[in-house]
Design an enzyme around this catalytic site. Structure first.
Site, PDB file in Angstrom:
ATOM      1  N   SER A 180      27.396   7.691  10.258  1.00 36.74           N
ATOM      2  CA  SER A 180      27.123   6.852  11.415  1.00 36.74           C
ATOM      3  C   SER A 180      25.853   7.212  12.176  1.00 36.74           C
ATOM      4  CB  SER A 180      28.313   6.901  12.378  1.00 36.74           C
ATOM      5  OG  SER A 180      28.535   8.220  12.845  1.00 36.74           O
ATOM      6  N   HIS A 208      31.691   2.142   8.625  1.00 37.65           N
ATOM      7  CA  HIS A 208      30.389   1.466   8.696  1.00 37.65           C
ATOM      8  C   HIS A 208      30.016   0.793   7.375  1.00 37.65           C
ATOM      9  CE1 HIS A 208      29.235   2.972  12.698  1.00 37.65           C
ATOM     10  NE2 HIS A 208      29.941   4.040  12.367  1.00 37.65           N
ATOM     11  N   LYS A 240      33.651  -3.075  13.927  1.00 38.45           N
ATOM     12  CA  LYS A 240      32.225  -3.053  13.592  1.00 38.45           C
ATOM     13  C   LYS A 240      31.872  -4.386  12.922  1.00 38.45           C
ATOM     14  CE  LYS A 240      32.175   1.933  13.625  1.00 38.45           C
ATOM     15  NZ  LYS A 240      33.546   2.075  14.187  1.00 38.45           N
TER      16      LYS A 240
END
Length: 393
Positions: A180, A208, A240
Site C-alpha cells: 500500500s 489494493h 477501495k
C-alpha cells in the site's frame, strides 16, 4: 503531578520530528475531486480506484437495501444480524474469486487480525514480508505465534529462513499482494512454490489488488495466472476499488466454518449495514459485466508513472495505481504536500511509522475517474515542486 502530562510530552516529540498528524474535514467527494475547507481540489489520496464510490447505480442499490432492511443490521451475524443479503454477497464473492466459499468482515483490519489470530497459536510460526500492512502485523502479534519477518520481497532470504526454521505445528506465509505504500507487487509465484516445498499455508492480502489487478479485476492470482487453490486464504476489501466498505475472506467451506466459530473479530462484531452490502453486490456485477474502468485505470497509472520517471523522480518499483514520490525528510514532505494543495492538488505526505525512516513521500493514488487534463496539470505542478524543494534539477 498530573498523571496525564505524558500526553503533552509525546505530542511535542511527534511535532518536533515532523510526525504530528491532524484530521482535515472533507465536505464533499465527487469523482476525482474533493472539497476541503471550502476549496475544491483534485484528489490523489483516495482508494476509489475505479470511481465507483459515488456511482449512481451503487447509491441506488444502497437506498433500496435500506428501504427493505433498514439502516442497521442490529446485531452480530451469530445473533440476528445474518440477513439474506449477507449470504447473497458471500456467494457472489466466492463466484468472483472462484473459491468454494467466502465470509464478510466489517473491515480489512478486522479480517486480518481475526483470521491470523484464529488460525495460528503459540505452537506455530508465521513468515511475513517486512512491509506488510499494519493489520497483518497486528494479527501475527495477536496470534502469539513465532513471527519471522523477511526482507521486502526477498524470496531467496525467505527460502533460507524456511530451511533453517525448526518444527512447528502450523507454518504460514503471509503477504500483501500490492503493497500500500510502495505500489509494488509481491512475487507470488515464487512464494507459492516455496510454500509447497516447505509445507506452509499461504495468505494474501488483496486489498489494493481486488478490482484492479488481472484482466477482470479478480486480483493478484488472476494477474499472475496462479490457480486459486494454490493460495489457502484470500483476503480483500470493499472499501477501495469496489467503492464501499468492509472486507472478505475466501477459500474453502471448511475454512469459513472454522472462522465463523473461531475468529473473534467476526463473532463479536455487529454485521455490516444493509446499504453497504447492497452497494458491494452491484459493484461486483459491474466488474463482471465490463472491465472498461480497469483499462482506464491502468492507462492513467501507466501515464503518471512514466511521466514522473521521465522527470527524474524516485517512485521506487511501483507497477500499480499506487505511486510513491520519495522525498526523504518528514518536514520537506509536508511542505511538498502543502505546495501541491496551494495549487489545487490534494496528495498527502506519508511519514514513519507508515514507511521506513528517511523515506517520507507523497503517495499518489491514481483512479479511473482522473481525466487526462487533471493528470497533465498535476504532473506540471509536481515538476515545479520538485525544483522548488530540491528533489529534481
Amino acid at each position: 503531578m498530573n498523571k496525564l502530562n505524558f500526553f503533552d510530552d509525546e505530542l511535542f516529540g511527534l511535532e518536533k520530528k515532523g510526525l504530528y498528524r491532524t484530521l482535515r474535514t472533507c465536505s464533499k467527494f465527487k469523482s476525482s475531486k474533493l472539497v476541503l475547507d471550502g476549496k475544491e481540489l483534485i484528489n490523489f489520496s483516495s482508494n476509489n480506484y475505479l470511481g465507483l464510490a459515488d456511482d449512481p447505480i451503487l447509491k441506488e442499490a444502497a437506498c433500496k437495501a435500506i428501504e427493505k432492511y433498514g439502516c442497521g443490521s442490529t446485531a452480530s451475524r451469530l445473533m440476528c444480524g445474518n440477513l439474506a443479503l449477507n449470504e447473497e454477497l458471500e456467494k457472489r464473492i466466492a463466484g468472483f474469486k472462484r473459491t468454494e466459499a467466502a465470509l464478510i468482515f466489517s473491515s480489512g483490519y478486522m479480517a486480518n487480525i481475526g483470521v491470523i489470530s484464529a488460525l495460528m497459536g503459540r505452537q506455530d510460526v508465521i513468515f511475513a514480508d517486512k512491509y506488510n500492512h499494519a493489520s497483518l502485523v497486528d494479527g501475527c502479534v495477536l496470534s502469539r505465534a513465532k513471527l519471522i519477518r523477511y526482507p521486502h520481497k526477498d524470496v531467496k532470504k525467505l527460502e533460507q529462513i524456511l530451511k533453517n526454521t525448526g518444527k512447528y505445528v502450523r507454518r504460514l506465509i503471509v503477504t500483501d499482494s500490492v503493497f500500500s505504500m510502495d505500489g509494488d507487487i509481491a512475487p507470488l509465484p515464487e512464494i507459492v512454490e516455496l510454500a509447497k516445498q516447505y509445507d506452509c499455508m499461504v495468505m494474501i492480502d488483496d486489498a489494493h489488488a481486488t478490482g484492479v489487478l488481472g484482466k477482470t479485476g479478480r486480483g493478484s492470482l488472476e494477474y499472475f495466472g496462479i490457480p486459486e487453490e494454490a493460495v489457502d486464504i484470500h483476503m480483500g476489501t470493499f472499501g477501495k476499488a469496489l467503492g464501499s466498505f468492509g472486507a472478505y475472506v475466501a477459500w474453502s467451506r471448511r475454512l469459513i466454518e472454522f472462522l465463523i466459530n473461531k475468529a473473534r473479530s467476526f463473532i463479536f462484531t455487529t454485521a455490516l449495514p444493509p446499504s453497504v452490502i447492497g452497494s458491494v453486490i452491484v459493484a461486483i456485477s459491474i466488474l463482471e459485466m465490463d472491465n472498461t474502468r480497469i483499462k482506464i485505470l491502468n492507462k492513467n497509472a501507466s501515464y503518471f508513472r512514466n511521466q514522473l520517471r521521465k522527470e527524474g523522480f524516485n517512485i521506487l518499483d511501483t507497477k500499480t495505481q499506487i505511486i510513491p514520490l520519495i522525498i526523504g525528510e518528514n518536514n520537506k514532505a509536508i511542505q511538498f504536500s502543502e505546495f501541491l494543495m496551494q495549487n489545487g492538488i490534494f496528495a498527502v505526505a506519508i511519514r514513519p511509522p507508515s514507511v521506513p525512516l528517511n523515506t517520507a513521500r507523497i503517495r499518489f493514488s491514481i483512479t479511473a475517474a482522473h481525466s487526462k487534463e487533471e493528470l497533465g496539470y498535476t504532473i506540471g505542478i509536481i515538476k515545479k515542486a520538485g525544483k522548488k524543494f530540491g528533489i529534481t534539477q
